[in-house]
Motif scaffolding. Structure first.
Motif, mmCIF file in Angstrom:
data_model
loop_
_atom_site.group_PDB
_atom_site.id
_atom_site.type_symbol
_atom_site.label_atom_id
_atom_site.label_comp_id
_atom_site.label_asym_id
_atom_site.label_seq_id
_atom_site.Cartn_x
_atom_site.Cartn_y
_atom_site.Cartn_z
ATOM 1 N N ARG A 187 -0.690 -5.346 12.962
ATOM 2 C CA ARG A 187 0.172 -5.895 11.924
ATOM 3 C C ARG A 187 -0.069 -5.141 10.627
ATOM 4 O O ARG A 187 -1.228 -4.938 10.229
ATOM 5 C CB ARG A 187 -0.156 -7.378 11.728
ATOM 6 N N LEU A 188 1.004 -4.715 9.979
ATOM 7 C CA LEU A 188 0.895 -4.148 8.631
ATOM 8 C C LEU A 188 1.049 -5.308 7.650
ATOM 9 O O LEU A 188 2.118 -5.907 7.545
ATOM 10 C CB LEU A 188 1.987 -3.094 8.408
ATOM 11 N N LEU A 190 1.373 -6.928 4.186
ATOM 12 C CA LEU A 190 1.895 -6.543 2.877
ATOM 13 C C LEU A 190 1.744 -7.692 1.889
ATOM 14 O O LEU A 190 1.622 -8.851 2.285
ATOM 15 C CB LEU A 190 3.383 -6.185 3.022
ATOM 16 N N VAL A 212 0.664 1.295 0.751
ATOM 17 C CA VAL A 212 1.536 0.884 1.862
ATOM 18 C C VAL A 212 2.089 2.112 2.573
ATOM 19 O O VAL A 212 2.109 2.182 3.806
ATOM 20 C CB VAL A 212 2.674 -0.027 1.348
ATOM 21 N N ARG A 216 1.500 3.024 6.533
ATOM 22 C CA ARG A 216 2.650 3.222 7.433
ATOM 23 C C ARG A 216 2.543 4.560 8.152
ATOM 24 O O ARG A 216 2.806 4.657 9.356
ATOM 25 C CB ARG A 216 3.963 3.178 6.639
ATOM 26 N N ALA A 228 5.399 -5.755 10.534
ATOM 27 C CA ALA A 228 4.993 -5.903 9.139
ATOM 28 C C ALA A 228 5.112 -7.374 8.762
ATOM 29 O O ALA A 228 6.029 -8.063 9.221
ATOM 30 C CB ALA A 228 5.869 -5.045 8.235
ATOM 31 N N GLU A 230 4.825 -10.009 5.320
ATOM 32 C CA GLU A 230 4.621 -10.189 3.883
ATOM 33 C C GLU A 230 3.678 -11.357 3.616
ATOM 34 O O GLU A 230 3.632 -12.317 4.381
ATOM 35 C CB GLU A 230 5.962 -10.439 3.191
#
Ligand SMILES: [Zn+2]
Length: 421
Positions: A187-188, A190, A212, A216, A228, A230
């Motif tokens: 998971r990115l 943010l 970021v 990526r 991704a 948030e």
């Protein structure tokens, strides 16, 4: 018995059943202790991580589990993370706090000597304690605890080194998961409006954008699938998280790689560049298996207590068929121990042979010693996955087991055994 049944009991029940850890209201909620088999599991895991880190060029440090409040004011934890911290303790006119993370200590260690671009990347690692003031209502087992042992490291590097260092950290996580028999979802994480509380994130839009973009690039180059999300970033920067699911399907973060331009500013870190001028390093925070507590809980559930052989608290159980073979069984277990293996003998006083084999079903290797084996010095192994290799001289059998253990991974045998199911 298959290595990975679909459903396992949660780690609380298995932890009790297997004698790995426990809690006591007198010690306190969220403060588990580790029993001998659990301590063996933990020690093996910790040594494996240190070994991986040594081979990857990390240097290990120790730093105290508490520090002055001012340290966490500089790092930003006091402003952005105080709700999760223990109250400060007054001590001789100073305020001291149990640390909420290791990062500030490592930043100070970086700063303790002059650094040149030739010293970078400097990779500082520590398996160290940190503390989280969780409310008692949410505490339980090894996953919600108030005292945490974190597999942590901070890589101080030049901006040009960030991508390769973050990619190498991500690859280390993949290697460890393969050997541990784990799978995770990338998971990115943010910043965003989904944060736990307002004012969660430090304000520095340009630095966030750069971090970021770098993460990526690392994820895209790795070829790993990722989503991704948030509102899941750290307060000082975005991160790659590896998410794992518990027995009930709830996800949590085990491993992480974070790019941080913020704390090097706060601690005024610098290095002397090739141009002789002062430059700001970048800090990469990374953890291969996260907290030891959460990693152990996940391993217990993932494997149902049937751990990879290199990690198993008991690796070889030796069963004498009758009391006459007790000495031969003891001699085999002693030879195994001398090879660095964890072996035990369970004799007829523990029940019928069938009952003993059944009780040891989570042990990767079992050896039954009857009159024939005792006389010939041979061993007939039963592997947890159902393989029954041909009987071998005892020394050869122990060599094969020791080689598998040294190689890590989840395979129990090299070459063919004779499957019975
Ligand atoms: Zn950190």
């Amino acid at each position: 018995m298959p290595d990975h049944p679909d459903h396992h009991p949660d780690h609380h029940r298995l932890g009790r059943e297997l004698g790995l850890f426990g809690t006591d209201p007198l010690i306190g909620a969220g403060l588990p202790y580790w029993l001998p088999d659990g301590a063996t599991l933990r020690h093996t895991l910790e040594e494996d991580i240190r070994d991986r880190e040594r081979r990857a060029g990390y240097r290990h440090v120790y730093s105290p589990v508490l520090g002055k409040r001012e340290l966490y004011e500089i790092s930003g934890h006091w402003d952005h993370y105080r709700d999760d911290m223990y109250p400060a303790m007054d001590l001789g006119g100073e305020q001291v706090v149990l640390r909420p993370s290791l990062c500030p200590h490592h930043a100070v260690i970086y700063r303790s000597a002059g650094r040149s671009h030739r010293d970078l990347p400097l990779r500082l690692a520590e398996l160290g304690g940190m503390y989280r003031a969780e409310l008692s209502g949410v505490l339980g087992g090894l996953t919600r605890v108030r005292a945490i042992q974190l597999n942590d490291a901070h890589i101080f590097c030049t901006p040009a080194q960030v991508r390769d260092e973050a990619a190498a950290a991500l690859a280390m996580i993949g290697d460890a998961y393969r050997d541990l028999g784990l799978t995770g979802r990338h998971r990115l994480s943010l910043p965003g409006p989904g944060g736990k509380y307002s004012g969660k994130y430090v304000a520095a839009p340009e630095l966030w954008r750069r971090s970021v973009a770098l993460l990526r690039e690392v994820l895209d180059a790795s070829g790993l699938p990722y989503d991704a999300a948030e509102g899941e970033a750290a307060f000082y920067g975005p991160k790659i998280d590896v998410q794992v699911a518990d027995a009930a399907g709830r996800e949590s973060t085990l491993s992480t790689v974070q790019i941080d331009f913020h704390q090097p500013e706060r601690f005024d870190l610098h290095y002397t560049g090739a141009d002789g001028a002062r430059h700001r390093p970048v800090m990469i925070h990374r953890s291969i298996i996260g907290s030891i507590e959460r990693a152990a809980a996940h391993l217990i559930e993932r494997h149902g207590g049937a751990f990879p052989a290199w990690l198993a608290p008991v690796q070889l159980t030796v069963h004498p068929i009758a009391d006459d073979q007790h000495d031969a069984a003891r001699a085999l277990a002693d030879r195994a121990a001398a090879r660095g293996l964890r072996a035990e003998v369970t004799g007829p006083e523990h029940g019928t042979l069938a009952a003993r084999v059944r009780a040891a079903r989570r042990v990767p290797y079992q050896a039954v010693i009857g009159p024939r084996e005792a006389a010939a010095g041979h061993v007939a192994l039963r592997l947890r996955d159902g393989q029954r290799p041909d009987p071998l001289p005892a020394g050869d059998a122990l060599d094969r087991i020791a080689a598998r253990v040294a190689a890590r991974g989840t395979a129990l045998w090299d070459g063919t055994g004779h499957a019975v199911r």
